[in-house]
Design an enzyme around this catalytic site. Structure first.
Site, PDB file in Angstrom:
ATOM      1  N   ALA A  23      58.492  31.652   4.714  1.00  0.00           N
ATOM      2  CA  ALA A  23      59.733  31.656   3.961  1.00  0.00           C
ATOM      3  C   ALA A  23      60.071  30.662   3.153  1.00  0.00           C
ATOM      4  O   ALA A  23      60.813  29.576   4.451  1.00  0.00           O
ATOM      5  CB  ALA A  23      60.757  32.887   4.105  1.00  0.00           C
ATOM      6  N   CYS A  24      61.080  30.368   2.442  1.00  0.00           N
ATOM      7  CA  CYS A  24      61.929  29.713   1.800  1.00  0.00           C
ATOM      8  C   CYS A  24      63.062  28.904   2.921  1.00  0.00           C
ATOM      9  O   CYS A  24      63.181  30.106   4.046  1.00  0.00           O
ATOM     10  CB  CYS A  24      62.680  29.865   0.962  1.00  0.00           C
ATOM     11  SG  CYS A  24      62.928  28.415  -0.121  1.00  0.00           S
ATOM     12  N   PRO A  25      62.992  27.850   3.579  1.00  0.00           N
ATOM     13  CA  PRO A  25      62.425  26.238   3.232  1.00  0.00           C
ATOM     14  C   PRO A  25      61.066  26.231   3.919  1.00  0.00           C
ATOM     15  O   PRO A  25      60.829  24.623   3.477  1.00  0.00           O
ATOM     16  CB  PRO A  25      63.953  25.312   2.795  1.00  0.00           C
ATOM     17  CG  PRO A  25      64.079  25.814   4.793  1.00  0.00           C
ATOM     18  CD  PRO A  25      64.382  26.969   4.912  1.00  0.00           C
TER      19      PRO A  25
END
Length: 86
Positions: A23-25
């Site tokens: 998932a981000c980042p």
């Protein structure tokens, strides 16, 4: 600069970064790390299942002076292409 899906799919990336499931980042951090390992003018390809990756990588590329080439949708993930420019 490639503009079509066929042109992007024909690129032989110097490095493929598999950030699927991250998932981000995460995908952006992996791209930054991978970019340091390829010569100027080379292409990295980031694989990601995070929908924010396309916009994040495009913005980062512009900010730091690399060339965002585009995105190809593949079986459940995106293939994002960036050329190292410095």
């Amino acid at each position: 600069m490639p503009t079509t899906v066929a042109e992007l799919e024909s690129i032989q990336a110097a490095e493929v970064i598999d950030a699927r499931g991250s998932a981000c980042p995460g995908p952006l951090l992996e791209a930054k790390k991978g970019m340091g390992g390829v010569p100027v003018g080379s292409v990295i390809e980031i694989w990601s299942t995070d929908p924010a990756t396309k916009a994040d990588i495009a913005a980062w590329s512009t900010k730091v002076g690399h060339e965002f080439m585009g995105v190809v949708e593949a079986g459940g993930y995106d293939r994002v292409f960036v050329t190292r420019r410095k």
